[in-house]
Write a protein that holds these residues in place. Structure first.
Motif, PDB file in Angstrom:
ATOM      1  N   GLY A   1       0.823  -1.201   0.000  1.00 33.05           N
ATOM      2  CA  GLY A   1       0.000   0.000   0.000  1.00 33.05           C
ATOM      3  C   GLY A   1       0.851   1.243   0.000  1.00 33.05           C
ATOM      4  O   GLY A   1       0.344   2.349   0.152  1.00 33.05           O
ATOM      5  N   ASP A   2       2.147   1.109  -0.120  1.00 34.09           N
ATOM      6  CA  ASP A   2       3.078   2.225  -0.071  1.00 34.09           C
ATOM      7  C   ASP A   2       3.452   2.641  -1.491  1.00 34.09           C
ATOM      8  O   ASP A   2       4.199   1.945  -2.169  1.00 34.09           O
ATOM      9  N   PRO A   3       2.937   3.782  -1.982  1.00 36.51           N
ATOM     10  CA  PRO A   3       3.237   4.184  -3.356  1.00 36.51           C
ATOM     11  C   PRO A   3       4.686   4.591  -3.560  1.00 36.51           C
ATOM     12  O   PRO A   3       5.121   4.796  -4.682  1.00 36.51           O
ATOM     13  N   ARG A   4       5.454   4.708  -2.464  1.00 36.83           N
ATOM     14  CA  ARG A   4       6.861   5.082  -2.604  1.00 36.83           C
ATOM     15  C   ARG A   4       7.714   3.895  -3.033  1.00 36.83           C
ATOM     16  O   ARG A   4       8.867   4.074  -3.426  1.00 36.83           O
ATOM     17  N   ARG A   5       7.159   2.694  -2.940  1.00 38.28           N
ATOM     18  CA  ARG A   5       7.904   1.499  -3.313  1.00 38.28           C
ATOM     19  C   ARG A   5       6.998   0.563  -4.108  1.00 38.28           C
ATOM     20  O   ARG A   5       5.791   0.533  -3.904  1.00 38.28           O
ATOM     21  N   MET A   6       7.596  -0.203  -4.995  1.00 35.64           N
ATOM     22  CA  MET A   6       6.861  -1.049  -5.917  1.00 35.64           C
ATOM     23  C   MET A   6       6.884  -2.494  -5.441  1.00 35.64           C
ATOM     24  O   MET A   6       7.931  -3.026  -5.080  1.00 35.64           O
ATOM     25  N   SER A   7       5.708  -3.121  -5.439  1.00 35.00           N
ATOM     26  CA  SER A   7       5.621  -4.522  -5.055  1.00 35.00           C
ATOM     27  C   SER A   7       6.118  -5.414  -6.181  1.00 35.00           C
ATOM     28  O   SER A   7       6.379  -4.962  -7.303  1.00 35.00           O
ATOM     29  N   LEU A   8       6.217  -6.697  -5.890  1.00 33.21           N
ATOM     30  CA  LEU A   8       6.624  -7.658  -6.905  1.00 33.21           C
ATOM     31  C   LEU A   8       5.619  -7.680  -8.050  1.00 33.21           C
ATOM     32  O   LEU A   8       5.984  -7.717  -9.221  1.00 33.21           O
ATOM     33  N   ARG A   9       4.310  -7.663  -7.723  1.00 32.76           N
ATOM     34  CA  ARG A   9       3.308  -7.614  -8.788  1.00 32.76           C
ATOM     35  C   ARG A   9       3.393  -6.308  -9.566  1.00 32.76           C
ATOM     36  O   ARG A   9       3.246  -6.276 -10.795  1.00 32.76           O
ATOM     37  N   GLY A  10       3.654  -5.209  -8.864  1.00 27.08           N
ATOM     38  CA  GLY A  10       3.811  -3.930  -9.549  1.00 27.08           C
ATOM     39  C   GLY A  10       4.961  -3.956 -10.536  1.00 27.08           C
ATOM     40  O   GLY A  10       4.862  -3.396 -11.630  1.00 27.08           O
ATOM     41  N   LEU A  11       6.065  -4.610 -10.160  1.00 32.74           N
ATOM     42  CA  LEU A  11       7.193  -4.724 -11.075  1.00 32.74           C
ATOM     43  C   LEU A  11       6.810  -5.535 -12.306  1.00 32.74           C
ATOM     44  O   LEU A  11       7.169  -5.176 -13.433  1.00 32.74           O
ATOM     45  N   LEU A  12       6.077  -6.623 -12.115  1.00 28.59           N
ATOM     46  CA  LEU A  12       5.639  -7.436 -13.258  1.00 28.59           C
ATOM     47  C   LEU A  12       4.753  -6.621 -14.188  1.00 28.59           C
ATOM     48  O   LEU A  12       4.913  -6.659 -15.418  1.00 28.59           O
ATOM     49  N   HIS A  13       3.814  -5.864 -13.624  1.00 26.45           N
ATOM     50  CA  HIS A  13       2.952  -5.008 -14.454  1.00 26.45           C
ATOM     51  C   HIS A  13       3.772  -3.959 -15.204  1.00 26.45           C
ATOM     52  O   HIS A  13       3.510  -3.684 -16.389  1.00 26.45           O
ATOM     53  N   TYR A  14       4.760  -3.373 -14.522  1.00 29.69           N
ATOM     54  CA  TYR A  14       5.556  -2.336 -15.173  1.00 29.69           C
ATOM     55  C   TYR A  14       6.396  -2.917 -16.309  1.00 29.69           C
ATOM     56  O   TYR A  14       6.515  -2.323 -17.385  1.00 29.69           O
ATOM     57  N   LEU A  15       6.980  -4.089 -16.088  1.00 27.74           N
ATOM     58  CA  LEU A  15       7.720  -4.755 -17.154  1.00 27.74           C
ATOM     59  C   LEU A  15       6.816  -5.047 -18.345  1.00 27.74           C
ATOM     60  O   LEU A  15       7.187  -4.822 -19.499  1.00 27.74           O
ATOM     61  N   TRP A  16       5.610  -5.568 -18.069  1.00 27.24           N
ATOM     62  CA  TRP A  16       4.674  -5.907 -19.150  1.00 27.24           C
ATOM     63  C   TRP A  16       4.277  -4.657 -19.928  1.00 27.24           C
ATOM     64  O   TRP A  16       4.196  -4.683 -21.160  1.00 27.24           O
ATOM     65  N   HIS A  17       4.063  -3.576 -19.201  1.00 27.50           N
ATOM     66  CA  HIS A  17       3.676  -2.309 -19.837  1.00 27.50           C
ATOM     67  C   HIS A  17       4.808  -1.764 -20.701  1.00 27.50           C
ATOM     68  O   HIS A  17       4.592  -1.424 -21.881  1.00 27.50           O
ATOM     69  N   GLU A  18       6.009  -1.683 -20.150  1.00 26.21           N
ATOM     70  CA  GLU A  18       7.125  -1.099 -20.885  1.00 26.21           C
ATOM     71  C   GLU A  18       7.585  -1.997 -22.028  1.00 26.21           C
ATOM     72  O   GLU A  18       8.167  -1.518 -23.009  1.00 26.21           O
ATOM     73  N   ALA A  19       7.328  -3.306 -21.914  1.00 31.31           N
ATOM     74  CA  ALA A  19       7.625  -4.219 -23.023  1.00 31.31           C
ATOM     75  C   ALA A  19       6.570  -4.134 -24.117  1.00 31.31           C
ATOM     76  O   ALA A  19       6.691  -4.822 -25.141  1.00 31.31           O
ATOM     77  N   GLU A  20       5.545  -3.313 -23.894  1.00 29.60           N
ATOM     78  CA  GLU A  20       4.432  -3.110 -24.832  1.00 29.60           C
ATOM     79  C   GLU A  20       3.682  -4.412 -25.103  1.00 29.60           C
ATOM     80  O   GLU A  20       3.105  -4.607 -26.179  1.00 29.60           O
ATOM     81  N   LEU A  21       3.654  -5.283 -24.103  1.00 25.31           N
ATOM     82  CA  LEU A  21       2.880  -6.519 -24.213  1.00 25.31           C
ATOM     83  C   LEU A  21       1.422  -6.299 -23.858  1.00 25.31           C
ATOM     84  O   LEU A  21       0.610  -7.227 -23.934  1.00 25.31           O
ATOM     85  N   THR A  22       1.077  -5.080 -23.467  1.00 30.48           N
ATOM     86  CA  THR A  22      -0.318  -4.713 -23.234  1.00 30.48           C
ATOM     87  C   THR A  22      -1.001  -4.236 -24.513  1.00 30.48           C
ATOM     88  O   THR A  22      -2.205  -3.991 -24.513  1.00 30.48           O
ATOM     89  N   VAL A  23      -0.242  -4.083 -25.589  1.00 29.64           N
ATOM     90  CA  VAL A  23      -0.761  -3.557 -26.861  1.00 29.64           C
ATOM     91  C   VAL A  23      -1.199  -4.724 -27.750  1.00 29.64           C
ATOM     92  O   VAL A  23      -0.520  -5.747 -27.827  1.00 29.64           O
ATOM     93  N   TRP A  24      -2.350  -4.543 -28.442  1.00 29.76           N
ATOM     94  CA  TRP A  24      -2.833  -5.616 -29.308  1.00 29.76           C
ATOM     95  C   TRP A  24      -3.656  -5.075 -30.468  1.00 29.76           C
ATOM     96  O   TRP A  24      -4.318  -4.042 -30.347  1.00 29.76           O
ATOM     97  N   THR A  25      -3.585  -5.788 -31.584  1.00 26.75           N
ATOM     98  CA  THR A  25      -4.463  -5.596 -32.729  1.00 26.75           C
ATOM     99  C   THR A  25      -4.659  -6.960 -33.370  1.00 26.75           C
ATOM    100  O   THR A  25      -3.759  -7.811 -33.303  1.00 26.75           O
ATOM    101  N   SER A  26      -5.804  -7.182 -33.980  1.00 23.15           N
ATOM    102  CA  SER A  26      -6.091  -8.493 -34.561  1.00 23.15           C
ATOM    103  C   SER A  26      -5.102  -8.865 -35.663  1.00 23.15           C
ATOM    104  O   SER A  26      -4.961 -10.038 -36.007  1.00 23.15           O
ATOM    105  N   ARG A  27      -4.399  -7.882 -36.207  1.00 24.24           N
ATOM    106  CA  ARG A  27      -3.410  -8.162 -37.257  1.00 24.24           C
ATOM    107  C   ARG A  27      -2.244  -8.990 -36.721  1.00 24.24           C
ATOM    108  O   ARG A  27      -1.473  -9.556 -37.492  1.00 24.24           O
TER     109      ARG A  27
END
Length: 397
Positions: free
Chosen positions: A126-152
């Motif tokens: 609950g501390d926004p000053r530090r990132m949890s393990l799940r937060g790190l996974l989400h950030y990696l997924w986001h910066e790797a652009e694995l959240t982006v999709w198109t049917s192509r």
């Protein structure tokens, strides 16, 4: 079509001489500029084999034009906003993102110890000053652009390119003064004909986590796809795909917390045979060479590797997967489920549209936060599905 300035020359994205220019710029560690807006947005160059790709700099997506492929929605629409400037700090000179973590990357003692309830990263900080393990996974997924999709892209995203994008993203991040990529272990695709070479490369990475003669043990960060979690003579064995014969040991206490904290993710994965279960864990090796998990978190993703948290959100992800229009999945990071996020963004349009899924039984505080979020972003369109009111409305095409 995007245009880039490299040195004094301007190239269109599909130009035949772009690859040669990128190779030269890569050798000089020169940053291209995306010309979607003047005077240009700095990018970086990644290499995969002989191919050079232009990638968005960390946390720079809001500076791009909404029509640009590198555009991303405002951070305040996801859990990323709460971490910006505190748990995530961008160095404007190097372009690297320095991360502050709420979990340890070293361990004192020779065996895994059970953390007191609430102190394991099988829970979300609950501390926004530090990132949890799940937060790190989400950030990696986001910066790797694995959240982006198109049917192509249907049928074109596999573990080998998921892994490559994760490692490239990690190369733009630092933790405690060192590159995140130096401690990130993402298994490479296993092929039996290359078994010996793959194991040699794996041992070279894992050797850094062997216990020293004295002092704290170094921990590595695993990101991989779960195959199964099975009983062992003592505790449980976490079996990760592409790592045959190399289990990760989870003690009973951590396994109980894992089941309680990630009951939702485990049940979603069990109910959908096309989904993948992603694990992120810190681990070290004991004197026998066994990988001992210290802290762990889970994330469930669709067949296209797009994360989702609930059945309604999975319905939205599946609907977006059929569109040629580009969509970007929003992630929660360390926000609790009683706080709204933009579950996705439709991007290929003059006015980007944020998509919100309001869970059944959402209280007045959730609705008030949602309305405030909408009011603060009048430049964006909005689509809302209140699950308690019935079926998902048509997407705003």
């Amino acid at each position: 079509m995007r245009r880039f300035r490299i040195g004094s020359e301007v190239y269109e994205e599909g130009a035949p001489d772009l690859q040669a220019a990128l190779a030269n710029a890569y050798a000089r560690t020169e940053r291209p500029l995306c010309l979607c807006r003047e005077p240009g947005c700095p990018m970086y160059i990644a290499r995969i084999g002989d191919l050079h790709l232009i990638k968005r700099m960390p946390l720079s997506g809001g500076g791009h034009d909404p029509f640009c492929d590198s555009y991303e929605s405002p951070y305040e629409l996801s859990g990323l906003g709460a971490l910006m400037g505190s748990a995530i700090q961008l160095d404007p000179q190097s372009g690297l993102a320095a991360l502050k973590l709420d979990f340890r990357l070293s361990k004192t003692g020779s065996r895994a110890a059970s953390a007191p309830a609430g102190e394991s990263s099988a829970s979300v900080t609950g501390d926004p000053r530090r990132m949890s393990l799940r937060g790190l996974l989400h950030y990696l997924w986001h910066e790797a652009e694995l959240t982006v999709w198109t049917s192509r892209w249907a049928g074109k995203r596999h573990w080998w390119n998921v892994r490559w994008h994760l490692l490239e993203a990690a190369g733009q991040m630092t933790v405690r003064g060192g590159p995140l990529a130096d401690i990130l272990f993402v298994p490479e695709p296993f092929r039996s004909e290359n078994k010996e070479a793959i194991e040699q490369r794996r041992n070279a990475v894992l050797g850094t986590a062997l216990p020293p003669k004295s002092g704290p043990r170094k921990l590595l960060v695993l990101v991989g796809e779960v195959k199964e979690i099975m009983p062992a003579r003592s505790g449980r064995k976490l079996v990760v795909r592409h790592l045959p014969g190399f289990p990760f040991v989870i003690d009973d206490a951590l396994h109980r917390r894992l089941q309680a904290r990630f009951e939702k993710e485990l049940s979603l994965w069990g109910a959908d045979s096309s989904s993948h279960l992603i694990v992120i864990a810190t681990f070290g090796l004991n004197a026998a060479g066994l990988a001992i998990v210290e802290e762990v978190a889970l994330m469930v993703v669709s067949e296209n590797w797009i994360p989702f948290e609930t059945v309604p959100e999975k319905r939205l992800v599946d609907a977006l997967a059929r569109l040629r229009e580009k969509s970007v999945k929003g992630l929660r990071y360390d926000l609790q489920t009683d706080q709204p996020i933009a579950n996705a963004l439709l991007q290929d349009r003059q006015q980007p549209t944020a998509l919100f899924v309001v869970p059944a039984g959402a209280d007045e505080a959730f609705e008030a936060s949602l309305q405030e979020m909408l009011a603060n972003r009048p430049e964006m369109g909005a689509w809302t599905w209140r699950v308690g009111d019935g079926e998902m409305p048509p997407l705003p095409l």
